[in-house]
Design a protein around this motif. Structure first.
Motif, mmCIF file in Angstrom:
data_model
loop_
_atom_site.group_PDB
_atom_site.id
_atom_site.type_symbol
_atom_site.label_atom_id
_atom_site.label_comp_id
_atom_site.label_asym_id
_atom_site.label_seq_id
_atom_site.Cartn_x
_atom_site.Cartn_y
_atom_site.Cartn_z
ATOM 1 N N ILE A 58 -4.085 -0.633 18.994
ATOM 2 C CA ILE A 58 -3.473 0.551 18.376
ATOM 3 C C ILE A 58 -4.472 1.333 17.521
ATOM 4 C CG2 ILE A 58 -1.054 -0.206 18.394
ATOM 5 C CD1 ILE A 58 -1.503 -1.091 15.466
ATOM 6 N N GLY A 59 -5.739 1.091 17.726
ATOM 7 C CA GLY A 59 -6.762 1.858 17.023
ATOM 8 C C GLY A 59 -6.756 1.589 15.529
ATOM 9 N N LEU A 60 -6.801 2.661 14.742
ATOM 10 C CA LEU A 60 -6.949 2.502 13.300
ATOM 11 C C LEU A 60 -5.610 2.491 12.557
ATOM 12 C CD1 LEU A 60 -10.056 4.818 12.760
ATOM 13 C CD2 LEU A 60 -10.019 2.326 12.792
ATOM 14 N N GLU A 61 -4.518 2.333 13.300
ATOM 15 C CA GLU A 61 -3.191 2.390 12.684
ATOM 16 C C GLU A 61 -3.040 1.433 11.496
ATOM 17 O OE1 GLU A 61 -0.538 4.424 13.075
ATOM 18 O OE2 GLU A 61 -2.015 5.524 14.260
ATOM 19 N N ASN A 62 -3.568 0.206 11.645
ATOM 20 C CA ASN A 62 -3.418 -0.786 10.575
ATOM 21 C C ASN A 62 -4.108 -0.343 9.289
ATOM 22 O OD1 ASN A 62 -1.944 -2.613 12.149
ATOM 23 N ND2 ASN A 62 -3.843 -3.373 13.083
ATOM 24 N N PHE A 63 -5.266 0.294 9.457
ATOM 25 C CA PHE A 63 -5.988 0.774 8.280
ATOM 26 C C PHE A 63 -5.218 1.924 7.639
ATOM 27 C CE2 PHE A 63 -9.080 -1.261 10.973
ATOM 28 C CZ PHE A 63 -9.779 -2.040 10.077
ATOM 29 N N LYS A 64 -4.708 2.805 8.487
ATOM 30 C CA LYS A 64 -3.920 3.941 7.981
ATOM 31 C C LYS A 64 -2.738 3.421 7.192
ATOM 32 C CE LYS A 64 -4.863 7.385 11.539
ATOM 33 N NZ LYS A 64 -4.335 7.749 12.865
ATOM 34 N N PHE A 65 -2.060 2.422 7.767
ATOM 35 C CA PHE A 65 -0.883 1.856 7.117
ATOM 36 C C PHE A 65 -1.269 1.239 5.769
ATOM 37 C CE2 PHE A 65 2.019 -1.657 6.257
ATOM 38 C CZ PHE A 65 3.234 -1.004 6.323
ATOM 39 N N PHE A 66 -2.376 0.516 5.774
ATOM 40 C CA PHE A 66 -2.860 -0.143 4.558
ATOM 41 C C PHE A 66 -3.104 0.886 3.451
ATOM 42 C CE2 PHE A 66 -6.695 -2.359 2.502
ATOM 43 C CZ PHE A 66 -5.909 -3.161 1.707
ATOM 44 N N PHE A 67 -3.714 2.004 3.822
ATOM 45 C CA PHE A 67 -4.016 3.017 2.809
ATOM 46 C C PHE A 67 -2.772 3.800 2.412
ATOM 47 C CE2 PHE A 67 -8.423 2.237 3.958
ATOM 48 C CZ PHE A 67 -8.973 2.208 2.696
ATOM 49 N N LYS A 68 -1.880 4.052 3.383
ATOM 50 C CA LYS A 68 -0.673 4.817 3.078
ATOM 51 C C LYS A 68 0.252 4.051 2.155
ATOM 52 C CE LYS A 68 0.170 7.984 6.879
ATOM 53 N NZ LYS A 68 0.620 7.828 8.266
ATOM 54 N N SER A 69 0.301 2.721 2.338
ATOM 55 C CA SER A 69 1.243 1.922 1.549
ATOM 56 C C SER A 69 0.893 1.948 0.063
ATOM 57 C CB SER A 69 1.241 0.477 2.044
ATOM 58 O OG SER A 69 0.010 -0.135 1.718
ATOM 59 N N GLY A 70 -0.301 2.448 -0.255
ATOM 60 C CA GLY A 70 -0.673 2.504 -1.663
ATOM 61 C C GLY A 70 -1.254 1.187 -2.155
ATOM 62 N N ASP A 71 -1.037 0.119 -1.367
ATOM 63 C CA ASP A 71 -1.619 -1.173 -1.723
ATOM 64 C C ASP A 71 -3.131 -1.066 -1.831
ATOM 65 O OD1 ASP A 71 0.788 -2.353 -1.705
ATOM 66 O OD2 ASP A 71 0.543 -3.460 0.173
ATOM 67 N N ALA A 72 -3.706 -0.401 -0.837
ATOM 68 C CA ALA A 72 -5.158 -0.434 -0.677
ATOM 69 C C ALA A 72 -5.898 -0.006 -1.928
ATOM 70 C CB ALA A 72 -5.576 0.439 0.498
ATOM 71 N N PHE A 73 -5.546 1.176 -2.441
ATOM 72 C CA PHE A 73 -6.316 1.709 -3.566
ATOM 73 C C PHE A 73 -6.148 0.835 -4.808
ATOM 74 C CE2 PHE A 73 -5.842 5.469 -0.841
ATOM 75 C CZ PHE A 73 -7.198 5.743 -0.680
#
Lengths: 310, 287
Positions: A58-73
């Motif tokens: 699914i490409g970079l979807e997991n990274f996008k999700f990680f950053f969108k969830s706000g968890d990442a930052f």
């Protein structure tokens, strides 16, 4: 001519034998480090346990999700922020201790202090976490004092994230600063005594000697140690953040770091996308870590060729 | 002259006080833990933790010592893992560190890089976990605690530094006499580097004994718990331990007693090998 040929044949034979010595170690690394690297691919799939590596890409979807969830930052910020603080505080305390230790005349006393200051290094974080509860939980020595000062009955530090930046920094220093201080001390002892003698003749005070001789002589070494630490700024001490906080919810809401986050997704999460999220976070950490180590090592090489890692 | 002497005395006094406080802080948590192990349960409940217990009790230790299946089994697992870990890890580390110290070894660069790269980049916890469990089938296998920790890159580089500190020319004459590399390693290089090997051994013992993460990832049956994992899962364990024993020591005193028991072996090892420990720490930094 014949002699040279024979020698090189011997050297080749020697090199092959030397290579056989490396085999057990290399084998271990291949099995437990290199083969699992294939698994970074999991960061790019919609994981299903049945399909494993054949799960749909699914490409970079997991990274996008990680950053969108706000968890990442939040998690990355906590990881880098706490490490930065630890580097800074650790440097100041370890250097001060080393300078003080260098002034002690009685070598027996010095050995005694050093010996005791190493003890925490030999405790596991798990044990350290439990030892600290005796100060911080609702029966704890410090909690009692804070509780009676603020009028809170059964005060416990584990029920809120207040004070934890200080506690984590203290715990980290407590465990390792004695050891770091000795490394600095070994370098201070290595400074040429003539500098000090010359300064004494000029009537320099103790403080002047520290700031004009000791610290300047240590600058290359300080740079090297700090850069190495900065190279590891995206990696946290799992034990510190997992056991000293006792993994308590209110504390972890603020002090979750990448390593604890990935562990929990791996072992404790029942979410269907836990695997791919853990893989994405882990890969992100590995790549930034690699870039940082490479860059800092290049800088170290410029400062002091001997001290670089490779 | 007299003035300067008294000044020196004052300075030294201040130093002693400052470093004395530092040593005290390093020691206090352990002292508190030990005194909690000797406090009775009720005393902890009523008065909180105390440096000098109001009511003394050795109950925590008697409960632990009576329970052979729990803590002593975990002790056995930890001893087993540490022993086989030490032996195998030492052999593997010595074997790879020596070639890397031979200056003109043709594969030196590439082998060093292969070792070093694992310090920079990893496949991540999740793929390490899946690979070890699903493909190597090492879940709940005691050897997983040994083999996954067998080679620590930083130990390899530290030992290489020790090996390199001995001039190559010593080995060169043996080579000309036709001695094999294995003979040179085990008859010359290793015996000449005993302090370095002891240092590495100390780090290895510490790492195996205090390893909690491997157990947390790969062991979930209690018979195979190493000590650290038992400590981690103590709350379930203490319930079993104190079930139906009548008067109970507080969970806290039992827990602290387990911590003390888990720590004492490392403190003994440290006491005997302190010299090597310091040498190992400083040899990486001083060249």
């Amino acid at each position: 001519m014949a002699k040279i040929k024979k020698y090189s044949r011997l050297t080749r034979k020697r090199d092959n034998i030397l290579l056989t010595m490396c085999i057990p170690g290399l084998l271990k690394l291949i099995v437990f480090a290199y083969l699992p690297m294939i698994g970074v691919y999991l960061a790019f799939v919609d994981y299903s346990p049945r399909l494993n590596l054949a799960s749909p890409f699914i490409g970079l979807e997991n990274f996008k999700f990680f950053f969108k969830s706000g968890d990442a930052f939040r998690i990355i910020g906590t990881t880098i922020g706490t490490n930065f603080l630890f580097i800074l505080v650790g440097l100041v305390i370890a250097l001060s201790l080393a300078v003080l230790m260098n002034e002690v005349r009685n070598k027996f006393f010095l050995k005694f202090v050093q010996g005791i200051s190493f003890i925490p290094y030999f405790l596991s974080w798990l044990v350290v976490g439990y030892l600290f509860t005796a100060f911080l939980d609702n029966h704890g020595i410090i909690s009692k004092v804070v509780g009676s000062a603020t009028g809170v009955k059964d005060y416990s530090f584990y029920t809120s994230s207040d004070h934890w930046l200080g506690i984590l920094t203290f715990a980290n220093m407590w465990k390792s600063v004695g050891v770091t201080a000795v490394i600095y001390l070994a370098n201070i002892i290595g400074i040429d005594k003539e500098f000090y003698e010359a300064a004494e003749l000029d009537g320099a005070s103790w403080i002047q000697k520290v700031f004009h001789i000791t610290l300047p002589s240590l600058i290359p070494m300080i740079c090297v140690m700090t850069l190495m630490n900065i190279g590891n700024i995206v990696r946290s001490d799992f034990g510190l953040f997992f056991f000293v906080t006792r993994n308590s919810g209110p504390v972890m809401r603020v002090y979750e770091v990448i390593d604890t986050y990935v562990y929990k997704l791996t072992m404790e999460s029942t979410a269907s996308d836990a695997v791919q999220r853990a893989a994405a976070a882990g890969l992100l950490q590995s790549i930034t870590g690699m870039v940082l180590v490479t860059v800092s090592n290049a800088v170290v090489k410029k400062i002091n060729k001997e001290s670089s890692l490779y | 002259m007299v003035e300067s002497k008294s000044k020196t005395f004052t300075t030294q006094l201040i130093l002693w006080v400052a470093l004395g406080i530092f040593a005290l802080i390093s020691l206090i948590p352990l002292v508190l833990a030990i005194s909690i192990t000797f406090s009775s349960g009720e005393s902890v409940m009523q008065n909180g933790y105390q440096f000098i217990p109001k009511e003394w009790s050795v109950e925590a230790y008697t409960v632990l010592f009576k329970n052979f299946d729990g803590i002593w089994r975990a002790y056995g697992v930890s001893l087993f893992v540490t022993f086989f870990g030490l032996v195998s890890s030492l052999i593997v580390t010595v074997l790879i560190a020596y070639p890397l110290s031979v200056a003109d070894f043709r594969y030196r660069g590439i082998v060093s890089f292969v070792v070093f790269f694992t310090m920079m980049f990893s496949g991540g916890t999740i793929s390490y976990y899946i690979f070890t469990v699903k493909y190597l089938h090492l879940k709940n296998n005691i050897w997983v605690l040994v083999v996954t920790q067998i080679l620590v890159p930083s130990n390899v580089f530290l030992l290489r530094t020790f090996f390199s500190s001995i001039p190559e020319s010593i080995y060169e004459s043996a080579r000309l006499d036709g001695a094999s590399e294995y003979k040179i390693l085990f008859r010359m290089a290793a015996p000449l580097n005993v302090p370095g090997i002891i240092t590495i051994g100390l780090f290895i013992v510490l790492q195996y004994w205090n390893d909690y993460i491997t157990g947390m990832l790969f062991i979930d049956i209690q018979e195979l718990y190493p000590l650290q994992l038992l400590l981690y899962r103590y709350s379930n364990y203490i319930k079993d331990l104190t079930y139906g024993t009548g008067s109970l020591p507080a969970d806290e005193s039992l827990l602290m007693a387990m911590c003390v028991i888990a720590t004492v072996p490392m403190l003994i090892v440290f006491m005997f090998f302190q010299k090597y420990f310091v040498r190992g720490l400083t040899s990486g930094a001083v060249k």
